[in-house]
Design a protein around this motif. Sequence first.
Motif, PDB file in Angstrom:
ATOM      1  N   CYS A   8       0.169   1.641   5.680  1.00 18.63           N
ATOM      2  CA  CYS A   8      -0.680   0.926   6.124  1.00 18.63           C
ATOM      3  C   CYS A   8      -1.042  -0.734   5.568  1.00 18.63           C
ATOM      4  O   CYS A   8      -1.884  -0.918   6.411  1.00 18.63           O
ATOM      5  N   GLN A  58      -3.410   3.449  12.613  1.00 22.15           N
ATOM      6  CA  GLN A  58      -4.096   3.751  11.828  1.00 22.15           C
ATOM      7  C   GLN A  58      -5.051   4.644  11.594  1.00 22.15           C
ATOM      8  O   GLN A  58      -5.178   5.588  10.368  1.00 22.15           O
ATOM      9  N   CYS A  71      -5.486   5.594   7.625  1.00 18.62           N
ATOM     10  CA  CYS A  71      -5.076   4.524   7.225  1.00 18.62           C
ATOM     11  C   CYS A  71      -7.232   3.702   6.835  1.00 18.62           C
ATOM     12  O   CYS A  71      -7.760   3.835   7.787  1.00 18.62           O
TER      13      CYS A  71
END
Length: 341
Positions: A311, A336, A341
Motif C-alpha cells: 500500500c 489499492q 489500502c
Amino acid sequence: MVGIAHAPQMSPAMIRTAFLILIAVMCALGARAVRAQESDADLVTRINRLEATIRNLTGNIEQLQYRNQQLEQQLQRLQSESTPEGARPSSAPPPRPTGQYSPPPATAPGPVVATAPPATSAPMEPAPSVNRRGDAFDPAANPSAPGAPRPLGTSTAATEPPPPLSDAPGPGPRQIGAPLDLSTPGTAPQSELPPPPANNPSGTGAMQATLPPTSSPRDAYDLAYGYVLHKDFGLAVEGFRTFLRQYPSDRLAPEAQYWLGESLFQRQQYRDAAESFLAVSTKYDTTARAPEALLRLGQSLAALGEKEAACASLGEVLRKYPRAAASVKQSVEREQKRGHC
C-alpha cells in the motif's frame, strides 16, 4: 489640488472586481504553464513508446533472420543426406573377381564365323577380286589377321585357356604402370591410390555453427527483449542480467532493469522482481519507467503478502509522480481497492 480633489475615486466593489480579474489572469497563466509542462511530458512519453515499438520490430527482424538461417542449414543437410550413394564419385576402382581370367579390354577379336571344313585338304583358293575396294578387308589375302574366319576346332587367342597360375609369391610391391598381380587367390590387389580426403565440416552438407550477434549494447538488449516478446521469460532474465553486468552505465540500463523485473514477475519470482523494480524506482527515479516500476513493486509486495509495504508503494506512485500516465493511475487505484489500502 483642484485636479486631485476632483479625481474619481474607486469604490470597494470596483477594487474587488479588479482584484478578482487579476487573480483570474494569474490562474489562466498558471494553467497554461501547467498544460505546457503536461504536453512536454506527454511528448516524452510518446517518444519513449515509439522507441519501444522500434526495438520490438528490430527484435522480430533478428528472430526471423536467425530462423531463416536455421532453415537454410537444415535444407542443405537434407539435400546432402538425400543424395544417393551411386551418384557420388568413388575414388576406389571397382573390385575384380579373383582367380578368373579376364582378357585385356584394349583390342577385342572380331566375330568368329563358323564355316564348314573343306572336303579336301587342299588350300583355299582366293576368289578373284572383281571391282573390290582398296580399303576393304580381304580375309583371303591375310588369313592370320584378327577377325579372319577360322575353321571349326582351330584355336585362337580368345579360345585358348589361360596360363596356369603360379603359387610363387610376388617379387614385391607393384611398380607404377605395371599390370595388377592376380596370382594370389583370396587377396585383393594393393592400390596405389591415395586415401580418400577427410570429411570437411565446413562443406555444403555439414551443419555450420550459427554466428552470434555483434557485441554492441543495442544488440544485446534487443536479443533479450526479443525473448520477452516471445514470452520466453527464462532466457529474457539471463539476457537482461548479462546486459546489466556488461553495460551497467549504458543509457538502456533503466529499460533493461525494468524488463528484468517484469520477466521475473511473469515467472512468479516476486522477491527478485521486487528487488529489480526497487532498483528502478530508486536508481533511475527520473526515467519514464519509474512510475510503472513503482506500481509493479507494489504488486510484487502484495503477492508476497506484504500488505502495508504494498500500500505504501502504491500511494508513493501518485504522490511522487502526479503526472504519470492515465493507465498507471488507473492500475494504482485498482490495486489499492483490491488490497483495501
